[in-house]
Design an enzyme around this catalytic site. Structure first.
Site, PDB file in Angstrom:
ATOM      1  N   CYS A  64      23.497 -12.359  21.955  1.00  0.00           N
ATOM      2  CA  CYS A  64      24.970 -12.240  21.924  1.00  0.00           C
ATOM      3  C   CYS A  64      25.493 -10.973  22.633  1.00  0.00           C
ATOM      4  CB  CYS A  64      25.454 -12.246  20.479  1.00  0.00           C
ATOM      5  SG  CYS A  64      27.246 -12.078  20.389  1.00  0.00           S
ATOM      6  N   LYS A  78      22.667 -21.117  10.351  1.00  0.00           N
ATOM      7  CA  LYS A  78      23.236 -19.884   9.793  1.00  0.00           C
ATOM      8  C   LYS A  78      22.917 -19.772   8.299  1.00  0.00           C
ATOM      9  CE  LYS A  78      26.969 -20.149  13.115  1.00  0.00           C
ATOM     10  NZ  LYS A  78      28.339 -20.531  13.401  1.00  0.00           N
ATOM     11  N   VAL A 115      28.767 -13.750  14.931  1.00  0.00           N
ATOM     12  CA  VAL A 115      28.254 -12.376  14.997  1.00  0.00           C
ATOM     13  C   VAL A 115      28.998 -11.674  16.126  1.00  0.00           C
ATOM     14  CG1 VAL A 115      25.963 -12.864  14.078  1.00  0.00           C
ATOM     15  CG2 VAL A 115      26.358 -13.137  16.527  1.00  0.00           C
ATOM     16  N   GLU A 129      34.540  -9.141  14.278  1.00  0.00           N
ATOM     17  CA  GLU A 129      35.203  -8.967  15.580  1.00  0.00           C
ATOM     18  C   GLU A 129      34.709  -7.678  16.255  1.00  0.00           C
ATOM     19  OE1 GLU A 129      37.023 -10.939  17.582  1.00  0.00           O
ATOM     20  OE2 GLU A 129      36.613 -12.467  16.095  1.00  0.00           O
ATOM     21  N   SER A 130      34.003  -7.861  17.376  1.00  0.00           N
ATOM     22  CA  SER A 130      33.339  -6.711  18.019  1.00  0.00           C
ATOM     23  C   SER A 130      34.312  -5.597  18.404  1.00  0.00           C
ATOM     24  CB  SER A 130      32.560  -7.189  19.246  1.00  0.00           C
ATOM     25  OG  SER A 130      33.432  -7.781  20.185  1.00  0.00           O
TER      26      SER A 130
HETATM   27  N1  LIG Z   1      35.634 -12.507  19.344  1.00  0.00           N
HETATM   28  C1  LIG Z   1      34.311 -12.377  18.768  1.00  0.00           C
HETATM   29  C2  LIG Z   1      33.353 -13.268  19.525  1.00  0.00           C
HETATM   30  C3  LIG Z   1      31.963 -13.282  18.906  1.00  0.00           C
HETATM   31  C4  LIG Z   1      31.186 -14.518  19.303  1.00  0.00           C
HETATM   32  O1  LIG Z   1      31.673 -15.411  20.014  1.00  0.00           O
HETATM   33  N2  LIG Z   1      29.925 -14.576  18.850  1.00  0.00           N
HETATM   34  C5  LIG Z   1      29.129 -15.756  19.095  1.00  0.00           C
HETATM   35  C6  LIG Z   1      27.742 -15.396  19.580  1.00  0.00           C
HETATM   36  S1  LIG Z   1      27.753 -14.482  21.091  1.00  0.00           S
HETATM   37  C7  LIG Z   1      28.939 -16.511  17.798  1.00  0.00           C
HETATM   38  O2  LIG Z   1      28.615 -15.923  16.784  1.00  0.00           O
HETATM   39  N3  LIG Z   1      29.147 -17.830  17.834  1.00  0.00           N
HETATM   40  C8  LIG Z   1      29.020 -18.653  16.681  1.00  0.00           C
HETATM   41  C9  LIG Z   1      28.153 -19.835  16.899  1.00  0.00           C
HETATM   42  O3  LIG Z   1      27.447 -19.883  17.932  1.00  0.00           O
HETATM   43  O4  LIG Z   1      28.132 -20.696  16.055  1.00  0.00           O
HETATM   44  C10 LIG Z   1      33.873 -10.905  18.820  1.00  0.00           C
HETATM   45  O5  LIG Z   1      34.329 -10.188  19.719  1.00  0.00           O
HETATM   46  O6  LIG Z   1      33.103 -10.474  17.942  1.00  0.00           O
END
Ligand SMILES: N[C@@H](CCC(=O)N[C@@H](CS)C(=O)NCC(=O)O)C(=O)O
Length: 224
Positions: free
Chosen positions: A13, A40, A53, A65-66
């Protein structure tokens, strides 16, 4: 801060990598817990309202939220990566948002299955990188001599291209000399190197294969 920070993560990620790079730059120890996003754990679903994540766990609080995690780390830990100047900070936050839009295009590049959609995504990404090229200082970092949060945000974006370029020449980063210089500086930064494991390229290829993406089709054709 006395509690050990726990970062709920995933091996590929790019949003997780932002937080890892920041923590490493700050020299603060943390525990990284990589989970399987295809399976998960219950405890994770309980603390992650969007099921995504990264999540930063501090005691019984969970910050998601990163971009928010990065701001929290700035407010609580030493070795700032944000400028002291409010206008520079605001502008950098805007480029961090732009960095997330770039990651959206990259998601398309790694997952779309047909050539025409891939080419459309490649054009979108190339246009965004042209905007970035126009703003960039890249001597050696985004805004000059100080490594900032914008650097932490774009390093994981460029990491994808190290794998994409082994598969083909898509011209997305062509004719952008400042980006080329910046990308090289980022690739060599120890915090950036340490944000993923050595298996990252192989894991990314497996992920693209799972999506039967156009890129993985090209990759398999080349290997055949
Ligand atoms: N806006 C979120 C985006 C985070 C995101 O998209 N994470 C992805 C992995 S890179 C995730 O956990 N996706 C959930 C999934 O694949 O079910 C942030 O900035 O933290």
């Amino acid at each position: 801060m006395t509690e050990t920070l726990k970062l709920i993560s995933h091996k590929l990620c790019p949003y997780v990598q932002r937080a890892v790079i920041s923590l490493t730059e700050k020299g603060v120890p943390f525990e990284r817990i990589d989970i399987d996003l295809d399976n998960k754990p219950e405890w994770f679903l309980k603390i992650s309202p969007l099921g995504k994540v990264p999540v930063l766990q501090i005691g019984d609080k969970a910050v998601f939220e990163s971009a928010v995690i990065l701001e929290y780390l700035e407010e609580t830990l030493p070795n700032p990566l944000h400028s002291k100047d409010p206008l520079t900070r605001a502008e950098h936050r805007a480029w961090i948002e732009f960095g997330s839009a770039v990651l959206g295009d990259i998601w398309g590049l790694e997952t779309v299955a047909d050539e025409a959609t891939f080419n459309a995504k490649a054009k979108q990404a190339a246009d965004k990188f042209a905007r970035l090229e126009a703003r960039l200082v890249a001597a050696p970092w985004f805004d000059g001599e100080k490594f900032s949060l914008v650097d932490a945000v774009f390093a994981p974006a460029f990491r994808y291209f190290d794998v994409f370029e082994e598969i083909g020449d898509f011209g997305i980063l062509d004719n952008k000399p400042k980006i080329a210089r910046w990308r090289k500086s980022l690739r060599e930064r120890p915090s950036v190197v340490a944000a993923v494991s050595a298996e990252y390229p192989a894991l990314l290829r497996t992920f693209m294969k799972k999506h039967k993406s156009y890129l993985s089709q090209l990759d398999q054709r080349a290997a055949a």
